[in-house]
Motif scaffolding. Sequence first.
Motif, short mmCIF file in Angstrom:
data_model
loop_
_atom_site.label_atom_id
_atom_site.label_comp_id
_atom_site.label_asym_id
_atom_site.label_seq_id
_atom_site.Cartn_x
_atom_site.Cartn_y
_atom_site.Cartn_z
N ILE A 1 5.82 3.78 -3.27
CA ILE A 1 6.21 4.46 -4.51
C ILE A 1 4.97 4.94 -5.27
O ILE A 1 4.92 6.09 -5.73
CB ILE A 1 7.06 3.51 -5.39
CG1 ILE A 1 8.42 3.25 -4.71
CG2 ILE A 1 7.26 4.10 -6.78
CD1 ILE A 1 9.28 2.21 -5.41
N GLN A 2 3.96 4.08 -5.38
CA GLN A 2 2.75 4.45 -6.10
C GLN A 2 2.03 5.61 -5.43
O GLN A 2 1.53 6.53 -6.09
CB GLN A 2 1.81 3.24 -6.21
CG GLN A 2 0.48 3.50 -6.89
CD GLN A 2 0.65 3.94 -8.34
OE1 GLN A 2 1.70 3.71 -8.94
NE2 GLN A 2 -0.36 4.59 -8.89
N ILE B 212 15.16 7.29 -7.18
CA ILE B 212 15.02 7.34 -5.73
C ILE B 212 15.29 8.76 -5.22
O ILE B 212 14.71 9.18 -4.22
CB ILE B 212 15.97 6.31 -5.06
CG1 ILE B 212 15.66 6.14 -3.58
CG2 ILE B 212 17.43 6.71 -5.27
CD1 ILE B 212 14.38 5.43 -3.30
N ARG B 213 16.15 9.53 -5.92
CA ARG B 213 16.37 10.93 -5.53
C ARG B 213 15.08 11.73 -5.70
O ARG B 213 14.71 12.51 -4.81
CB ARG B 213 17.48 11.56 -6.36
CG ARG B 213 17.52 13.08 -6.24
CD ARG B 213 18.77 13.69 -6.84
NE ARG B 213 19.93 13.39 -6.03
CZ ARG B 213 21.17 13.77 -6.34
NH1 ARG B 213 21.40 14.43 -7.45
NH2 ARG B 213 22.18 13.47 -5.54
N ASN C 94 15.26 -0.37 3.97
CA ASN C 94 15.17 -1.51 3.05
C ASN C 94 15.84 -1.29 1.71
O ASN C 94 16.39 -2.23 1.13
CB ASN C 94 13.69 -1.88 2.83
CG ASN C 94 13.06 -2.49 4.07
OD1 ASN C 94 13.31 -3.63 4.41
ND2 ASN C 94 12.25 -1.70 4.77
N VAL C 95 15.80 -0.06 1.20
CA VAL C 95 16.38 0.20 -0.12
C VAL C 95 17.83 0.67 0.00
O VAL C 95 18.71 0.15 -0.70
CB VAL C 95 15.53 1.24 -0.88
CG1 VAL C 95 16.18 1.56 -2.23
CG2 VAL C 95 14.11 0.73 -1.09
N LEU C 96 18.11 1.63 0.88
CA LEU C 96 19.47 2.14 0.98
C LEU C 96 20.39 1.23 1.78
O LEU C 96 21.56 1.06 1.43
CB LEU C 96 19.46 3.53 1.62
CG LEU C 96 18.79 4.66 0.81
CD1 LEU C 96 18.94 5.99 1.53
CD2 LEU C 96 19.37 4.75 -0.59
N LEU C 97 19.86 0.63 2.86
CA LEU C 97 20.73 -0.18 3.73
C LEU C 97 20.69 -1.67 3.45
O LEU C 97 21.59 -2.40 3.87
CB LEU C 97 20.35 0.06 5.20
CG LEU C 97 20.51 1.48 5.75
CD1 LEU C 97 20.25 1.50 7.25
CD2 LEU C 97 21.90 2.03 5.47
N SER D 117 19.30 5.42 -8.80
CA SER D 117 18.56 4.15 -8.84
C SER D 117 17.12 4.42 -9.26
O SER D 117 16.42 5.24 -8.66
CB SER D 117 18.57 3.48 -7.46
OG SER D 117 19.89 3.18 -7.07
N GLU D 118 16.65 3.74 -10.30
CA GLU D 118 15.30 3.97 -10.83
C GLU D 118 14.26 3.22 -10.01
O GLU D 118 14.48 2.08 -9.59
CB GLU D 118 15.24 3.56 -12.29
CG GLU D 118 16.13 4.40 -13.20
CD GLU D 118 15.96 4.06 -14.67
OE1 GLU D 118 15.16 3.15 -14.97
OE2 GLU D 118 16.64 4.70 -15.50
N LEU D 119 13.12 3.87 -9.81
CA LEU D 119 12.07 3.28 -8.98
C LEU D 119 11.50 2.00 -9.59
O LEU D 119 11.21 1.04 -8.87
CB LEU D 119 10.95 4.31 -8.76
CG LEU D 119 11.37 5.60 -8.04
CD1 LEU D 119 10.18 6.55 -7.91
CD2 LEU D 119 11.94 5.29 -6.66
N ASP D 120 11.35 1.98 -10.91
CA ASP D 120 10.83 0.77 -11.56
C ASP D 120 11.80 -0.39 -11.38
O ASP D 120 11.38 -1.54 -11.19
CB ASP D 120 10.59 1.03 -13.05
CG ASP D 120 9.45 2.01 -13.29
OD1 ASP D 120 8.60 2.15 -12.37
OD2 ASP D 120 9.40 2.63 -14.37
N LYS D 121 13.09 -0.09 -11.45
CA LYS D 121 14.11 -1.13 -11.24
C LYS D 121 14.07 -1.62 -9.79
O LYS D 121 14.25 -2.82 -9.52
CB LYS D 121 15.49 -0.56 -11.56
CG LYS D 121 16.65 -1.53 -11.39
CD LYS D 121 16.65 -2.59 -12.48
CE LYS D 121 17.98 -3.32 -12.59
NZ LYS D 121 18.49 -3.90 -11.38
N ILE D 122 13.83 -0.71 -8.83
CA ILE D 122 13.73 -1.10 -7.42
C ILE D 122 12.54 -2.04 -7.23
O ILE D 122 12.66 -3.07 -6.56
CB ILE D 122 13.58 0.15 -6.54
CG1 ILE D 122 14.89 0.95 -6.54
CG2 ILE D 122 13.21 -0.22 -5.11
CD1 ILE D 122 14.80 2.30 -5.87
N ASN D 123 11.40 -1.72 -7.82
CA ASN D 123 10.23 -2.61 -7.74
C ASN D 123 10.54 -3.99 -8.29
O ASN D 123 10.15 -5.02 -7.73
CB ASN D 123 9.05 -2.00 -8.51
CG ASN D 123 8.33 -0.92 -7.72
OD1 ASN D 123 8.35 -0.94 -6.49
ND2 ASN D 123 7.71 0.01 -8.41
#
Length: 696
Positions: A259-260, A273-274, A462-465, A237-243
């Motif tokens: 992230i920043q 995310i890895r 928040n992101v994984l669960l 999962s890409e961080l920019d996509k998560i944002n």
Amino acid sequence: MSIPIIETCRKRKRRPKLFGLRSFAEPGCPINPTGPFRDNIRFFLKQCAEPEDYCVNGMPIWCTLLVHENKSSVVPLYTIKEDVKLSSNPFCDHCRCTGWSNHFVSKRKYHVVIPNDRDWNKPLEDGVLNIHSHLLHGLIHCNGFGHLLCINGIEGGSKYLCGREIMDLWDRICEILRARKISVEDVSKKHGMDLRLLHGVAYGHTWFGRWGYKFCRGSYGVSEKNYGRAIEILSSSELDKINQDFSDREQCRQIKCIIQHYRVLSESQLVTIRDLFKFMLTIKSRSAVQKKSVTAITAPSASSQRNFIRISLPKKATSKEKSSKCKRFTSVIAHMDSRWPAKRLEYAAEVIVDALKEHKSEFCHGGMTRQDLRDAARMHIGDTGLLDYVLKSMNNVIVGCHIVRRAINTSRILEYTIDDIDNGFKAPEAELEIHHKPLPDALPALVPGTDVYDDVVYLYNNVLLDYPESEFLELATQAVLDSKHFVKERPFRDEDDQLLRFFCQVMPNLFGAENILTKKSPAGELVTVPLHATVLDLKQAVEKALRDTYCIMDKLVVTDIVDLGEMDDRDVLFGALESGAKILVSGSGIDLDSNLRHEGGADNWIVRCECGAQDDDGERMVSCDICEVWQHTRCCGIEDSEAVPPLFVCPGCCASLGPPMSESPLTYQSSDDLLLDSETVYGMDLEYDNCIRILP
């Protein structure tokens, strides 16, 4: 008071054997056995351990003393031999859940135990094998298959040994004794996070994967392919996509800041995310993070000036302030090891808050006793265990825009009260200047970098669960969480010596037709013979090894080795069979009437669940009262917090009981009709007016 074995050695006028903790069980230190495990463990106990002068539950004990080089402490490593024929638990639940229920019951189990620090100077007591607070507890059957049952390091209560040190020691012991396969059920947690999920995303394997433990089997029908694909999906999962995906959620600002912050700290680019989790978990000290913490907090833009929240770092609190600190309830449960998911805990907290608000609006003052509050909440939640768990943790906690406190009232009864945050309340952990109506969960804000694990927990929850509107990621997360059983297999290594080694397996037809149809053939047993041994020597060696290892083979007589064809007993093996080969033997004398046949037990359970599971995987199951087939309660819609119903009928049997019911009202026609309460029977679609009829 000293370690008991030291006193025992003094009585025997012998010096105890001492070994270095970090070098113990290295190759050749102190031994280097090359035989099968059943022989190596005996040699180990003779050379590296002292027998104790007492037993536990009739089982003999040996003790090995390990000196911690850095901390000047002596660590007792106990080996306990359990005779299966005398044991109250001859079968092995761990084998059954690992998928080894087809293994023959071995004659001996060896337990390797390092007790908790506080028990080092005490003799072991009866029941020692049922304690889960040991620093180490491993079990190895005499056939070389075993299980790592528990590891507890610094966070588990030890003052001297960390988890990695204990795991290194266990791995070296298994290697030097030539254990064949070791399984582990990974349910380890840290700060409320399942490490098999966190480390799976960060490193591609569990914490135990550092020592070579790999996927063995998943619960609820999860295959190795499913598990690998799930890890790949989550970690990529890409961080920019998560944002972007969190842009319309209240966690958006916090996730962006985290992230920043770590992107600024990292010298390499963090894309997925890895990358982020791996970098966060490698940061060793808080000081290294705080040096650049200011650079990660960006100033608010002009468009967000109206909603600006100013946060000042916490000041040293006085003793009075410390006692009244308030924490967000979501933060409290993040550090709790609960069997309920976070969403259910949060929902229960909201129900409790609503009950307190309703009481306050009606009576204008005063709180609610614990019993009254519990009764009010039960109108919405039937799980009393969940309510008790949440009520116990609700003291000075913030839920939404309210603070819940509890105290002993004048009648000496526990009482809960509620206050609004904006009603004269100031949080002791941060000074807030709010120019608009506060949003839920906006207080207190998390400052990235202050505590790395707080940031990891926030992203984990928040992101994984709780990824927004993504059933795909939700299924991947569940697949990883449902994969708990991992195994390390030691590959066969033939030594450069004057011995031949063979894996000997008894012909399946010797165990009857039932065994051939229902059980896989267990692994062969390692047998060693001299380089110039004859066929007769090999038969005798196989006979001796199998008699020594398995309960049902006490009187085994080997009559033939299938792979040798027409060779005579006096013929030399050298050149006819290659060392390391698998051979089949036939004979007589196997006790087919013995109850001690397979590690899975004497019962032949049939498992056939809609998730695809066809064997017991250790998860909770329920049996159909008609066909007696077992299925997971979760797959049948029965929550873990619910009791198994007294009567359960699976959908297959339900459909076969009669045709679908018509829409006409259900009437009781005669005593031959059987009416059952629909809340008692699960899995049926024949429901009408809270009754179910099973037609004859």
